[in-house]
Design a protein around this motif. Structure first.
Motif, PDB file in Angstrom:
ATOM      1  N   LEU A 308      53.197  16.266 -35.631  1.00 53.46           N
ATOM      2  CA  LEU A 308      52.921  16.037 -34.378  1.00 53.46           C
ATOM      3  C   LEU A 308      51.545  15.819 -33.823  1.00 53.46           C
ATOM      4  O   LEU A 308      51.591  14.793 -33.206  1.00 53.46           O
ATOM      5  CB  LEU A 308      53.248  17.649 -33.875  1.00 53.46           C
ATOM      6  CG  LEU A 308      54.696  18.140 -33.685  1.00 53.46           C
ATOM      7  CD1 LEU A 308      54.800  19.764 -33.286  1.00 53.46           C
ATOM      8  CD2 LEU A 308      55.658  17.152 -33.125  1.00 53.46           C
ATOM      9  N   SER A 309      50.558  16.140 -34.691  1.00 54.69           N
ATOM     10  CA  SER A 309      49.405  16.018 -34.556  1.00 54.69           C
ATOM     11  C   SER A 309      48.989  14.481 -34.783  1.00 54.69           C
ATOM     12  O   SER A 309      48.047  13.752 -33.853  1.00 54.69           O
ATOM     13  CB  SER A 309      48.462  16.839 -35.381  1.00 54.69           C
ATOM     14  OG  SER A 309      48.645  16.777 -36.605  1.00 54.69           O
ATOM     15  N   THR A 310      49.711  13.808 -35.814  1.00 54.41           N
ATOM     16  CA  THR A 310      49.412  12.550 -36.254  1.00 54.41           C
ATOM     17  C   THR A 310      50.191  11.882 -34.968  1.00 54.41           C
ATOM     18  O   THR A 310      49.537  10.794 -34.526  1.00 54.41           O
ATOM     19  CB  THR A 310      50.086  12.148 -37.428  1.00 54.41           C
ATOM     20  OG1 THR A 310      49.477  12.833 -38.253  1.00 54.41           O
ATOM     21  CG2 THR A 310      49.744  10.601 -37.803  1.00 54.41           C
ATOM     22  N   LEU A 311      51.169  12.007 -34.777  1.00 54.79           N
ATOM     23  CA  LEU A 311      51.822  10.980 -33.529  1.00 54.79           C
ATOM     24  C   LEU A 311      51.062  11.295 -32.237  1.00 54.79           C
ATOM     25  O   LEU A 311      50.884  10.441 -31.519  1.00 54.79           O
ATOM     26  CB  LEU A 311      53.346  11.395 -33.296  1.00 54.79           C
ATOM     27  CG  LEU A 311      54.458  11.131 -34.539  1.00 54.79           C
ATOM     28  CD1 LEU A 311      55.684  11.753 -34.195  1.00 54.79           C
ATOM     29  CD2 LEU A 311      54.302   9.592 -34.707  1.00 54.79           C
ATOM     30  N   GLY A 312      50.436  12.630 -31.859  1.00 54.96           N
ATOM     31  CA  GLY A 312      49.800  12.801 -30.452  1.00 54.96           C
ATOM     32  C   GLY A 312      48.476  11.985 -30.816  1.00 54.96           C
ATOM     33  O   GLY A 312      48.137  11.443 -29.631  1.00 54.96           O
ATOM     34  N   GLY A 313      47.980  11.984 -31.974  1.00 48.05           N
ATOM     35  CA  GLY A 313      46.660  11.180 -32.144  1.00 48.05           C
ATOM     36  C   GLY A 313      46.764  10.124 -31.927  1.00 48.05           C
ATOM     37  O   GLY A 313      45.873   9.321 -31.398  1.00 48.05           O
ATOM     38  N   PHE A 314      47.674   9.062 -32.460  1.00 46.37           N
ATOM     39  CA  PHE A 314      48.219   7.977 -32.227  1.00 46.37           C
ATOM     40  C   PHE A 314      48.182   7.435 -30.748  1.00 46.37           C
ATOM     41  O   PHE A 314      47.628   6.463 -30.318  1.00 46.37           O
ATOM     42  CB  PHE A 314      49.418   7.153 -33.008  1.00 46.37           C
ATOM     43  CG  PHE A 314      49.195   7.017 -34.337  1.00 46.37           C
ATOM     44  CD1 PHE A 314      48.259   5.960 -34.869  1.00 46.37           C
ATOM     45  CD2 PHE A 314      49.778   7.763 -35.668  1.00 46.37           C
ATOM     46  CE1 PHE A 314      48.041   5.438 -36.059  1.00 46.37           C
ATOM     47  CE2 PHE A 314      49.617   7.164 -36.936  1.00 46.37           C
ATOM     48  CZ  PHE A 314      48.849   6.157 -37.142  1.00 46.37           C
ATOM     49  N   VAL A 315      49.147   8.211 -30.274  1.00 48.64           N
ATOM     50  CA  VAL A 315      49.297   7.956 -28.503  1.00 48.64           C
ATOM     51  C   VAL A 315      47.998   8.049 -27.858  1.00 48.64           C
ATOM     52  O   VAL A 315      47.861   7.232 -27.074  1.00 48.64           O
ATOM     53  CB  VAL A 315      50.234   8.918 -28.171  1.00 48.64           C
ATOM     54  CG1 VAL A 315      50.292   8.876 -26.782  1.00 48.64           C
ATOM     55  CG2 VAL A 315      51.750   8.827 -28.773  1.00 48.64           C
ATOM     56  N   ILE A 316      47.310   9.075 -28.000  1.00 53.61           N
ATOM     57  CA  ILE A 316      45.927   9.296 -27.297  1.00 53.61           C
ATOM     58  C   ILE A 316      44.660   8.530 -27.661  1.00 53.61           C
ATOM     59  O   ILE A 316      44.138   8.036 -26.976  1.00 53.61           O
ATOM     60  CB  ILE A 316      45.603  10.755 -27.269  1.00 53.61           C
ATOM     61  CG1 ILE A 316      46.621  11.649 -26.570  1.00 53.61           C
ATOM     62  CG2 ILE A 316      44.374  10.979 -26.300  1.00 53.61           C
ATOM     63  CD1 ILE A 316      46.550  12.825 -26.564  1.00 53.61           C
ATOM     64  N   TYR A 317      44.721   8.440 -29.018  1.00 50.82           N
ATOM     65  CA  TYR A 317      43.286   7.996 -29.303  1.00 50.82           C
ATOM     66  C   TYR A 317      43.427   6.752 -30.377  1.00 50.82           C
ATOM     67  O   TYR A 317      42.575   6.011 -30.827  1.00 50.82           O
ATOM     68  CB  TYR A 317      42.555   9.034 -30.665  1.00 50.82           C
ATOM     69  CG  TYR A 317      42.536  10.104 -30.103  1.00 50.82           C
ATOM     70  CD1 TYR A 317      41.245  10.461 -28.932  1.00 50.82           C
ATOM     71  CD2 TYR A 317      42.968  11.221 -30.065  1.00 50.82           C
ATOM     72  CE1 TYR A 317      40.830  11.658 -28.307  1.00 50.82           C
ATOM     73  CE2 TYR A 317      42.595  12.628 -29.522  1.00 50.82           C
ATOM     74  CZ  TYR A 317      41.711  12.675 -28.772  1.00 50.82           C
ATOM     75  OH  TYR A 317      41.232  13.807 -27.950  1.00 50.82           O
TER      76      TYR A 317
END
Length: 355
Positions: A308-317
Motif C-alpha cells: 500500500l505504501s509503495t503504490l501510494g508513494g508511486f501515485v503521489i511522489y
C-alpha cells in the motif's frame, strides 16, 4: 504578557519564513532527498575512508567517487539506452514492423480455449485484436513522448544530478553536526528524536538495499535471459522488470510469464522451459536469498503495508515514492507506538492497584 506575545509573533514569523524557504527548495526536493538517501546508504563507506584518511574533504570525495561509479554513471547509461529503445519500439509499431495482432493470432491458435472464453463473454476476437494493437500503439507513443521530453530536458536532469552529488558531499562530510543541530532544533524530546532518526535511517537503508538492489538484480537477470533467448529490446524489458519488482506481490513475473506463454504457443518449447525455470527459480528466489543478506536487522514492514505504501508513494511522489512511501508508513507506525506507550494506560492495571 508581552513576552508571550513576542514568542507567538516570532513563532508565526518562523513558520512563515520556513514555508518560504521550503518553496525555494521545491524544484530540488528530489535531488535533496536522494542526496540524503545516498549519504545514508554509503555511510559505512564514508566511515571506512574517514578512518584511513585524516583529511575529511578527501575522505568524502573518495566516498562520492565510489557513489558516482557504482550508482550514478550506470543509471545515466541505462536511462539513455532506454530512451533509444522506447523511440525505436514506437517507430516499429507505427510502421508495422512490430504487429501485436500477429502475436495475438499465434497465441489464439496455440490455445483454442481462448476462443471458448471469448464466446462465453460475447467478445469478438477481431475487435479484441484491434484494441490490443491500438492500446500498444498508444502506450508506446506515450512512453516514447515521455522519454523524448526527458531527453529534451537533459540539461535540467544533469543539473539535478549535479545538485544531488553536491548536497550529498556536505551531508556525508557534516552528518554528525547536522544530526546534532536537528536534535537542538526539533521540540520532540531527545529520545523520540533518536527513535525517529534511527527509523529514518533503517527504513531508507532497508528500502534501497532490500528493495532497489534486489529489483535491479532481478531486472538484470531477466534482461540477460531475454537477450540470450533472442527477445528484442531486452534492455528495456529488463528495466520494466526492475520497476515491477519494486511492487510487492507483482514482481518481474508479470513481464517474463507472458513471454514464456508465447514461446510455448509458437512451438519454442526449449526456450519456454528455459525461461520458465530461470524466471521461477533464479529470478524468483533472488528476493529470498538477497534481501536477508542486504537488509539484515534493518526494519521490515509487513507485506501489506509495503504494498500500500509503495503504490501510494508511486501515485503521489512518482519514482521517489518507492522509498518515500514506506518511510512515511514506518514513521507513522513509530509515532503511534510512542503515543501508545507514553500517553495510554492499562485500565485493568489501574483497577487492580485501586483494589
Amino acid at each position: 504578557m508581552q513576552r508571550v506575545f513576542e514568542f507567538r509573533s516570532f513563532l508565526v514569523f518562523l513558520i512563515f519564513v520556513s514555508l518560504l524557504f521550503f518553496a525555494l527548495l521545491m524544484p530540488f526536493l528530489g535531488a535533496i532527498f536522494w542526496a540524503v538517501a545516498l549519504a545514508i546508504v554509503f555511510a559505512p563507506v564514508q566511515n571506512f575512508f574517514s578512518r584511513h584518511i585524516k583529511w575529511k574533504n578527501t575522505a568524502t570525495l573518495c566516498t562520492l567517487f565510489c557513489c558516482t561509479m557504482i550508482v550514478v554513471l550506470p543509471f545515466l547509461f541505462i536511462i539513455s539506452s532506454v530512451i533509444a529503445e522506447c523511440v525505436k519500439i514506437y517507430a516499429s509499431l507505427s510502421s508495422g514492423t512490430i504487429n501485436p495482432a500477429y502475436y495475438f493470432d499465434e497465441i489464439q491458435k496455440a490455445y483454442p480455449f481462448i476462443q471458448d472464453i471469448f464466446n462465453q463473454l460475447n467478445l469478438d476476437p477481431a475487435q479484441v485484436k484491434e484494441k490490443i494493437s491500438s492500446f500498444a500503439l498508444r502506450v508506446s507513443g506515450f512512453v516514447a513522448q515521455q522519454t523524448v521530453h526527458l531527453g529534451q530536458g537533459t540539461l535540467s536532469f544533469i543539473m539535478q544530478v549535479a545538485i544531488m552529488l553536491y548536497v550529498a558531499f556536505y551531508i556525508m562530510r557534516d552528518s554528525k553536526m547536522l544530526v546534532m543541530k536537528l536534535h537542538k532544533a526539533l521540540p520532540l524530546g531527545y529520545k523520540r528524536e533518536q527513535l525517529f532518526f534511527a527509523k529514518f535511517t533503517e527504513v531508507t537503508r532497508a528500502t534501497i538495499k532490500g528493495s532497489l538492489i534486489v529489483a535491479i538484480v532481478q531486472g538484470t537477470l531477466g534482461g540477460l535471459v531475454f537477450y540470450f533467448l533472442g527477445v528484442s529490446s531486452a534492455l528495456l524489458w529488463g528495466v520494466v522488470m526492475t520497476l515491477f519488482s519494486l511492487i510487492p506481490m507483482v514482481g518481474a513475473s508479470i513481464v517474463w510469464l507472458p513471454v514464456c506463454i508465447y514461446f510455448f504457443a509458437v512451438g519454442a518449447v526449449l526456450k519456454g522451459f528455459i525461461l520458465l525455470f530461470f524466471g521461477a527459480v533464479v529470478i524468483g528466489l533472488m528476493d529470498n536469498i538477497l534481501r536477508p543478506v542486504l537488509v539484515g536487522r534493518d526494519t521490515k514492514l509487513p507485506d501489506y503495508l509495503i504494498l500500500l505504501s509503495t503504490l501510494g508513494g508511486f501515485v503521489i511522489y512518482g519514482m521517489n515514492g518507492f522509498v518515500v512511501g514506506p518511510l512515511i508508513a514506518t514513521l507513522f507506525i513509530a509515532s503511534w507506538e510512542i503515543f501508545s506507550l507514553e500517553f495510554n494506560y492499562d485500565d485493568t492495571d489501574e483497577s487492580e492497584n485501586e483494589n
